[in-house]
Design a protein around this motif. Structure first.
Motif, short mmCIF file in Angstrom:
data_model
loop_
_atom_site.label_atom_id
_atom_site.label_comp_id
_atom_site.label_asym_id
_atom_site.label_seq_id
_atom_site.Cartn_x
_atom_site.Cartn_y
_atom_site.Cartn_z
N LEU A 66 -12.28 -63.78 -0.28
CA LEU A 66 -12.08 -63.54 -1.71
C LEU A 66 -12.57 -64.72 -2.55
O LEU A 66 -13.22 -64.53 -3.59
N TRP A 67 -12.28 -65.94 -2.11
CA TRP A 67 -12.73 -67.12 -2.84
C TRP A 67 -14.26 -67.20 -2.87
O TRP A 67 -14.85 -67.49 -3.91
N ASP A 68 -14.87 -66.95 -1.76
CA ASP A 68 -16.34 -67.02 -1.70
C ASP A 68 -16.99 -65.96 -2.58
O ASP A 68 -17.96 -66.24 -3.30
N THR A 69 -16.45 -64.76 -2.56
CA THR A 69 -17.03 -63.68 -3.37
C THR A 69 -16.80 -63.93 -4.86
O THR A 69 -17.68 -63.66 -5.69
N ALA A 70 -15.62 -64.43 -5.19
CA ALA A 70 -15.31 -64.69 -6.61
C ALA A 70 -16.27 -65.71 -7.21
O ALA A 70 -16.65 -65.61 -8.39
N ALA A 71 -16.68 -66.71 -6.42
CA ALA A 71 -17.55 -67.75 -6.95
C ALA A 71 -19.01 -67.34 -6.99
O ALA A 71 -19.74 -67.74 -7.91
N ASN A 72 -19.46 -66.52 -6.06
CA ASN A 72 -20.90 -66.30 -5.90
C ASN A 72 -21.38 -64.88 -6.17
O ASN A 72 -22.59 -64.68 -6.31
N TYR A 73 -20.49 -63.92 -6.24
CA TYR A 73 -20.95 -62.56 -6.47
C TYR A 73 -21.10 -62.31 -7.98
O TYR A 73 -20.21 -62.63 -8.77
N ASP A 74 -22.21 -61.74 -8.35
CA ASP A 74 -22.50 -61.49 -9.76
C ASP A 74 -21.98 -60.10 -10.16
O ASP A 74 -22.67 -59.09 -10.02
N PHE A 75 -20.74 -60.08 -10.66
CA PHE A 75 -20.15 -58.83 -11.14
C PHE A 75 -20.73 -58.50 -12.53
O PHE A 75 -20.88 -59.37 -13.38
N SER A 131 -19.35 -57.68 -19.13
CA SER A 131 -19.78 -58.44 -20.30
C SER A 131 -18.89 -59.64 -20.60
O SER A 131 -19.33 -60.61 -21.20
N PHE A 132 -17.65 -59.56 -20.23
CA PHE A 132 -16.74 -60.66 -20.53
C PHE A 132 -16.89 -61.84 -19.56
O PHE A 132 -16.21 -62.85 -19.70
N LEU A 133 -17.76 -61.68 -18.52
CA LEU A 133 -18.01 -62.76 -17.57
C LEU A 133 -19.30 -63.49 -17.94
O LEU A 133 -20.33 -62.85 -18.24
N ASP A 134 -19.25 -64.79 -17.91
CA ASP A 134 -20.43 -65.60 -18.23
C ASP A 134 -21.25 -65.82 -16.96
O ASP A 134 -20.76 -66.41 -15.97
N LYS A 135 -22.50 -65.35 -16.98
CA LYS A 135 -23.35 -65.51 -15.80
C LYS A 135 -23.64 -66.97 -15.51
O LYS A 135 -23.96 -67.33 -14.37
N ALA A 136 -23.55 -67.81 -16.50
CA ALA A 136 -23.79 -69.24 -16.29
C ALA A 136 -22.71 -69.89 -15.45
O ALA A 136 -22.89 -70.99 -14.94
N SER A 137 -21.60 -69.21 -15.31
CA SER A 137 -20.48 -69.78 -14.55
C SER A 137 -20.54 -69.45 -13.07
O SER A 137 -19.59 -69.76 -12.32
N GLY A 175 -20.93 -69.72 -9.30
CA GLY A 175 -20.70 -70.89 -8.44
C GLY A 175 -19.37 -71.55 -8.70
O GLY A 175 -18.91 -72.34 -7.86
N ASP A 176 -18.77 -71.24 -9.84
CA ASP A 176 -17.44 -71.80 -10.16
C ASP A 176 -16.38 -70.93 -9.51
O ASP A 176 -16.31 -69.72 -9.74
N ILE A 207 -6.41 -51.04 3.77
CA ILE A 207 -6.30 -52.16 4.72
C ILE A 207 -7.71 -52.48 5.22
O ILE A 207 -8.45 -51.60 5.65
N GLY A 208 -8.03 -53.76 5.17
CA GLY A 208 -9.35 -54.18 5.64
C GLY A 208 -10.45 -53.91 4.65
O GLY A 208 -11.61 -53.76 5.05
N SER A 209 -10.13 -53.86 3.39
CA SER A 209 -11.16 -53.66 2.37
C SER A 209 -12.06 -54.89 2.28
O SER A 209 -11.66 -56.01 2.66
N THR A 210 -13.24 -54.71 1.75
CA THR A 210 -14.14 -55.83 1.55
C THR A 210 -13.70 -56.61 0.31
O THR A 210 -13.08 -56.05 -0.61
N PRO A 211 -14.01 -57.90 0.21
CA PRO A 211 -13.61 -58.68 -0.96
C PRO A 211 -14.26 -58.17 -2.24
O PRO A 211 -13.63 -58.24 -3.32
N THR A 212 -15.45 -57.65 -2.14
CA THR A 212 -16.10 -57.11 -3.34
C THR A 212 -15.34 -55.91 -3.88
O THR A 212 -15.15 -55.75 -5.10
N GLN A 213 -14.88 -55.04 -2.97
CA GLN A 213 -14.12 -53.88 -3.39
C GLN A 213 -12.80 -54.29 -4.05
O GLN A 213 -12.40 -53.72 -5.07
#
Length: 535
Positions: free
Chosen positions: A336-345, A348-354, A356-357, A374-380
């Motif tokens: 979840l931490w890795d996907t939150a920082a690097n996946y481009d969701f 509009s309320f998310l800043d693409k410049a952020s 990696g954070d 159970i066993g869902s992917t972090p993206t889901q």
């Protein structure tokens, strides 16, 4: 007496002289010290064949004590094969000698054929009389450290003969140290060769056949288990947890009766990379499944997926939400931490410049009761939370934030502080008013909110202090913190969008957990010093 050749005559004369005791000096035999004493008398019987035979009687010998035996008499020398004739001793009765065949002596000067072939006999060399019958003496010697060799027992003369001097013979060798590790010699033990014969061969053959049959039986049993032969058509429910290992899956299959040999299944799982294919969830398997079908039945495309309900409290941070989801078996926190920082969701309320954070999604994971597999992917999982926020924060709210002169992220940042500070829903708009009053006032450049500092030091060993140098320290840094400090619910979001209209710049917690509000610093300090202050 017949005449022989000169060589033989001389030899006979020498024998007679030695027997009579006439040595080279004319002394008796026992007193002579010449080389003739070293020769033992030899008595010769010249038979008809011409061979010389040593005599067996009358040889003068010495005993062990060295005493001389009586002087023997010389037997008669004659031709013929019979024994030598003896004269009767004086005073003894006459004895009749058996008749013998007369022998004719060969003509003088005519040697026989054997005499021509054989050289004259040499005298037999004998030991000196003093050594006859005496055992050979063996001396033992000691080697001292000064180079002197001395006999263990002997005369001083012997020692002088063996004194070779320390300069000529030196021994500098420690025998004890050099040979201390040498094992003692042990006698060789010869083992008698064991021969088993036909019985041993039969036993050996029977053992080989038995082992072969046992291995064949085990191999066949393992093959039947791998292929699932002979099993009943019975369905079994299996639930694979989130943090599973192939060993835990094997144990569950074994306990459910789906596999009989755990070691065999582990070997198959290793070579087939089953751990990469199996996913957490609940599955319906069958007892007649082979190993391949069992692994395929626990993948994401097979089986019946189990759904779980997770309630995320308002004001939880990302770290608290990810830990909760992992505990429910939805997904691992690291993923979840890795996907939150690097996946481009795509919101509009998310800043693409952020990108990696790690904290870029903080404040937008809407707290609510959610259903997850159970066993869902972090993206889901993250998409579910972000979609819920997008659904709740409508276009009306976006326009309201724009009218207030703030971005959606700024509004959520204010709402997150309200969420962490408020004691109840009624005071949320009033806390929002204090925040906006300070942001709009030149007299109060800092917000001085404790919750922002606590967010920065969460999960560390750092103690709370208003002097900590962090961008989230609103006692030092002016304006809003870098981002939301929690994920607020709708009451806090609405309070941030629609605050109360007041002229209050201070608030403090009372004994009931709520807050008292003040306009001046003097009023605030008086309350803090009173008994009503809740700390």
């Amino acid at each position: 007496m017949p005449k022989f050749d000169d060589g033989l005559d001389k030899e006979l004369e020498e024998i007679k002289r030695l027997i009579n005791g006439d040595g080279a000096t004319g002394l008796p035999l026992s007193q002579q010290k010449t080389d003739s004493l070293k020769q033992e008398p030899v008595y010769v019987d010249l038979s008809q064949s011409g061979k010389r035979q040593p005599g067996v009687e009358g040889s003068p010998t010495r005993g062990i004590s060295g005493a001389s035996s009586p002087k023997p008499q010389l037997p008669a020398v004659r031709y013929g094969s019979g024994p030598p004739q003896r004269k009767n001793a004086p005073g003894a009765p006459a004895t009749r000698q058996p008749p013998s065949t007369p022998q004719t002596a060969p003509p003088p000067g005519l040697p026989t054929a054997q005499q021509k072939r054989r050289p004259p006999a040499k005298p037999v060399q004998m030991a000196p009389p003093e050594k006859i019958g005496e055992p050979e003496k063996v001396r033992a010697y000691d080697v001292s450290t000064n180079g002197r060799i001395t006999p263990k027992s002997g005369s001083k003369q012997d020692e002088e003969k063996l004194d070779i001097g320390s300069e000529k013979f030196k021994i500098n060798f420690d025998f004890d140290s050099a040979y201390k590790d040498v094992p003692e010699e042990r006698p060789l033990r010869f083992r008698r060769e064991k021969r088993t014969g036909c019985v041993g061969g039969l036993l050996y053959g029977a053992a080989v056949i038995s082992v072969s049959l046992l291995l064949a039986t085990l191999l066949w049993a393992a093959t039947v288990d791998v292929l699932g032969f002979g099993e009943d058509d019975e369905q079994v429910n299996i639930t694979v947890p989130t943090n599973f290992t192939i060993e835990t899956v094997t144990d569950m299959l074994y306990e459910a009766g789906l596999v009989k040999y755990k070691m065999v299944f582990n070997i198959y799982a290793t070579f087939s990379k089953a751990e990469e294919k199996i996913k957490p969830g609940s599955y319906v398997l069958n007892r007649n499944f082979d190993y391949r079908a069992l692994v395929q039945g626990m993948t994401a495309r097979a089986g019946v997926r189990v759904e779980t309900t997770v309630t995320i409290p308002e004001g939880y941070t990302m770290a608290q939400i990810f830990t909760l989801l992992e505990d429910y078996g939805v997904c691992s926190a690291n993923e979840l931490w890795d996907t939150a920082a690097n996946y481009d969701f795509n919101y509009s309320f998310l800043d693409k410049a952020s990108l990696g954070d790690r904290h870029r999604l903080e404040g937008f994971l809407f707290p609510e009761t959610h259903n997850f597999y159970i066993g869902s992917t972090p993206t889901q999982v993250l998409t579910t939370l972000l979609r819920e926020f997008s659904r709740r924060f409508t276009e009306e709210y976006e326009r309201r934030a724009e009218d207030m002169g703030y971005s959606v992220r700024d509004i959520i940042t204010v709402a997150s502080m309200i969420e962490r500070e408020a004691g109840n829903d009624e005071e949320r708009p009033r806390i929002a008013a204090v925040i906006y009053n300070r942001l709009d006032s030149k007299d109060f450049p800092t917000l001085q909110i404790d919750a922002t500092i606590r967010y920065a030091i969460a999960g560390t060993d750092v103690s709370f202090s208003t002097d900590i140098d962090t961008p989230y320290n609103t006692y030092i840094y002016e304006g809003l913190p870098p981002g939301p400090i929690s994920n607020p619910g709708m009451p806090s979001i609405l309070a941030a969008l629609y605050p109360d209209s007041t002229d209050e710049y201070y608030y403090a917690r009372n004994q009931d957990g709520a807050h008292n509000f003040f306009k001046t610093l003097a009023q605030h300090e008086a309350f803090v010093n009173s008994d009503e202050y809740g700390g």
